[in-house]
Motif scaffolding. Structure first.
Motif, PDB file in Angstrom:
ATOM      1  N   ALA A   1      22.561  69.069 -20.384  1.00 56.96           N
ATOM      2  CA  ALA A   1      21.619  68.611 -21.417  1.00 56.96           C
ATOM      3  C   ALA A   1      20.326  69.426 -21.424  1.00 56.96           C
ATOM      4  O   ALA A   1      19.572  69.359 -22.382  1.00 56.96           O
TER       5      ALA A   1
ATOM      6  N   GLU B   1      24.940  72.671 -23.060  1.00 58.23           N
ATOM      7  CA  GLU B   1      26.224  72.086 -23.453  1.00 58.23           C
ATOM      8  C   GLU B   1      26.688  72.566 -24.823  1.00 58.23           C
ATOM      9  O   GLU B   1      27.833  72.353 -25.188  1.00 58.23           O
TER      10      GLU B   1
ATOM     11  N   HIS C   1      23.316  68.211 -34.923  1.00 56.99           N
ATOM     12  CA  HIS C   1      22.515  69.045 -34.026  1.00 56.99           C
ATOM     13  C   HIS C   1      21.070  68.588 -33.962  1.00 56.99           C
ATOM     14  O   HIS C   1      20.447  68.604 -32.903  1.00 56.99           O
TER      15      HIS C   1
ATOM     16  N   HIS D   1      20.944  65.610 -31.904  1.00 58.59           N
ATOM     17  CA  HIS D   1      21.170  65.992 -30.518  1.00 58.59           C
ATOM     18  C   HIS D   1      19.873  66.466 -29.877  1.00 58.59           C
ATOM     19  O   HIS D   1      19.594  66.188 -28.728  1.00 58.59           O
ATOM     20  N   LYS D   2      19.083  67.183 -30.670  1.00 61.09           N
ATOM     21  CA  LYS D   2      17.828  67.708 -30.139  1.00 61.09           C
ATOM     22  C   LYS D   2      16.735  66.637 -30.119  1.00 61.09           C
ATOM     23  O   LYS D   2      15.925  66.589 -29.199  1.00 61.09           O
TER      24      LYS D   2
ATOM     25  N   ARG E   1      19.380  62.370 -20.748  1.00 57.46           N
ATOM     26  CA  ARG E   1      18.813  62.587 -22.081  1.00 57.46           C
ATOM     27  C   ARG E   1      18.098  61.347 -22.586  1.00 57.46           C
ATOM     28  O   ARG E   1      18.557  60.234 -22.388  1.00 57.46           O
TER      29      ARG E   1
END
Lengths: 270, 343
Positions: A95, A150, B28, B31-32, B290
């Protein structure tokens, strides 16, 4: 050879209960070479490498870095001597981004008060250095250093590990089966990185099962058998079949003239 | 006749590819920045509740929400740190209450001056966190089990120590109650407790983003083996997380005294689950590695907005519980999808 080895092990012994991992194992790594370490399962390749990288402590025997007697209690000790290891399992934090992974455990702080008092990390500086490092090893295709690892392919991840080792390993890079989890094209990329490192004068120890890879990239091949070194051959003097025969104990190598002869047990059988 | 069909087929294909890439891009981005989705839900919730009952939009009501969430939001800071390391802390509420009782009882009954009583409470909270950390790193017990045990232990010790009694605010020095004091910013009234909570968020958001320790917390939760190979002392990081978490929880206890105007051993009964809810809704992954502080803050406020808004809309309390249950499941499902990102 009168050259002084960069890294040398003499008579290493390591036992795990009743299992003998290393039985008086020797190893020499000379400046600017790629030394492959091959051997059957249980021959003590991994144990040998773990001792050299500080992950295991040998029961007895000596290790030298550029002639200086050293003893590693943990991997940080080996690192302090400029020995970096790349592991078979893709040892990156998925991550975290590329730059964070490259500098994981060795982060760079900002200059001035921000860094000293507030312990602020120099994100931009680390990204720039990461980019330079990746380009230097021929992986300039990765543009965004703030990209999570990843999102990379297996080969690119391993490239990050190799780049990390190369960035901090000033004397020796050890690669433990770096291509085991990779496809053919990605493996070739890693092999290319190994050649680049050698060409820049950094000696490399490569542990591998893959004979064609070993024979294409190694300068010398250390054959480990039953916990100690059975022979050191070169891709020029011996064939892959010879190497496998030495590995399995079917052939023995004369230490002086490197001539091959059937092992005693087989000779007896004949 | 065939040519037009071919074109439309090709166009349809291109269109579907475009759609796919738009979804891909969205994936994406999430995800960020995983806090974007709870942020959007919060925005929608605020608009809808405002439409259902205009009193929701009143400044006084919005101020009230920030005060209502201040305790759970502070607990959720410690919870976020722990969950980032792929752990869970079931004892957050118990530690906060334990620390608040120590502060209140030493101040009210032993006559200890306010600041010293606060310090004692902070030390007790930190020590309680350290005990969790010790059991998890030295005895290698799973965080769930350790904190399930210490939840009972700290709750019981608090009840025994407080002899089950609530300490009324009138016996407490002003310093102990100071975080309940309201300050006026424009027409917005917030308490010092809310300010302290927001400050803690700012500090920990900075620490997680910008310090080596923060990176190590993420790395340890992400892949402890890789972190260890990179030279990070995993156990030391884990221990420090529980230790720092304990300190934050003790501060939450202080905020609670100010908010309630008293110290009670049963002050925040649902705090554990609510703190986990805030963290999960805020986009932090239960699998570790995360998540962000800003996400947790959004998650905590979202929980506060939903409970407040549903009450103002005239709905039964049960709907709040229902809504939060749905939010949690949606949030975890979203996290699973987000984590599936590939090159």
């Amino acid at each position: 050879m009168t050259l002084q080895p960069v890294l040398q092990a003499k008579g290493l012994v390591k036992t795990f209960g009743r299992v003998v991992g290393l039985n008086s194992a020797d190893l020499e790594l000379y400046p600017g070479e790629v030394l492959a370490v091959i051997g059957d399962n249980g021959a003590g390749k991994s144990t040998l490498i773990k001792c050299l990288s500080g992950a295991e402590i040998p029961d007895s025997g000596e290790m030298f870095v550029e002639g200086e007697l050293v003893s590693f209690k943990r991997s940080l000790d080996a690192r302090a001597y400029g020995i970096e290891t790349v592991y078979q399992t893709l040892a990156v934090a998925p991550a975290l981004d590329i730059a964070s992974n490259l500098f994981l455990g060795r982060e760079v702080r900002s200059k001035g008060i921000a860094g000293k008092v507030f312990r602020k990390l120099d994100h931009n500086g680390m990204r720039t250095l990461a980019k330079e490092q990746m380009t230097k090893l021929g992986i300039g295709t990765l543009q965004d250093m703030s990209q999570a690892v990843e999102t990379l392919s297996g080969g690119q991840r391993q490239a990050v590990s190799v780049a990390r080792a190369e960035a901090f390993g000033s004397k020796v890079i050890i690669l433990d089966e770096p291509t085991a989890a990779l496809g053919v094209r990605e493996s070739n990329q890693v092999l290319k990185m190994i050649e680049l490192m050698r060409d820049r004068g950094l000696p490399v120890i490569l542990i591998s099962h893959n004979m064609p890879q070993v024979f294409s990239v190694a300068d010398r091949i250390h054959v480990q058998r039953l916990g100690s070194r059975a022979a050191v051959v070169t891709p020029n003097s011996h064939t892959m079949n010879d190497a496998v025969a030495i590995m399995t104990g079917a052939l023995k190598v004369d230490e002086n003239d490197q001539a091959l002869s059937p092992a005693q047990a087989i000779a007896d059988a004949l | 006749m065939t040519t037009p069909t071919a074109t439309t087929d090709a166009e349809a294909l291109i269109e579907s590819l475009d759609r796919k890439s738009a979804l891909h891009k969205f994936h994406h981005v999430l995800h960020k920045y995983p806090w974007i989705s709870p942020g959007l839900v919060l925005l929608v919730a605020i608009i809808i509740f405002g439409l259902l009952n205009e009193r929701f939009w009143a400044i006084s009501n919005l101020s009230l929400i920030t005060q209502q969430v201040s305790i759970v939001a502070t607990l959720a800071i410690a919870q976020t740190l722990v969950i980032l390391t792929a752990g869970i802390d079931l004892s957050v509420g118990a530690i906060a209450v334990f620390a608040s009782m120590v502060m209140a009882k030493t101040a009210a009954e032993q006559g200890v001056p306010g600041p010293i009583a606060l310090l004692l409470g902070l030390m007790v909270g930190t020590a309680a966190g350290a005990l969790n950390g010790f059991l998890i790193t030295r005895l290698r017990l799973p965080p769930f089990i350790v904190t399930l045990g210490t939840l009972s232990i700290f709750t019981a010790i608090t009840l025994i120590y407080a002899t089950g009694k609530t300490i009324n605010g009138k016996y407490l020095p002003d310093f102990m109650l100071i975080l309940g004091t309201k300050i006026q910013i424009g027409s917005f009234k917030i308490t010092y407790g809310v300010v302290v909570m927001l400050l803690l968020y700012a500090i920990f958001a900075y620490v997680l983003r910008n310090t080596a320790w923060g990176k190590h917390v993420y790395a340890v939760g992400d892949d402890p083996a890789a972190a260890s190979l990179a030279g990070i002392q995993v156990n030391r990081v884990l221990f420090s997380v529980y230790l720092v978490g304990g300190l934050v929880l003790a501060i939450a206890g202080w905020i609670a005294i100010g908010r309630v105007g008293a110290a009670s051993p049963s002050i925040i009964p649902d705090a554990n689950l609510e703190s986990i809810t805030a963290v999960v809704i805020g986009g932090t992954s239960l699998f570790g590695g995360r998540g962000t502080m800003i996400g947790t803050l959004i998650g905590a406020i979202l929980v506060g907005v939903v409970s407040n808004g549903l009450v103002l809309a005239g709905l039964d309390q049960a709907y709040k519980v229902l809504a939060i249950g749905i939010l949690v499941i949606v949030a975890v499902a979203l996290d699973q999808w987000i984590r599936k990102v590939r090159a």
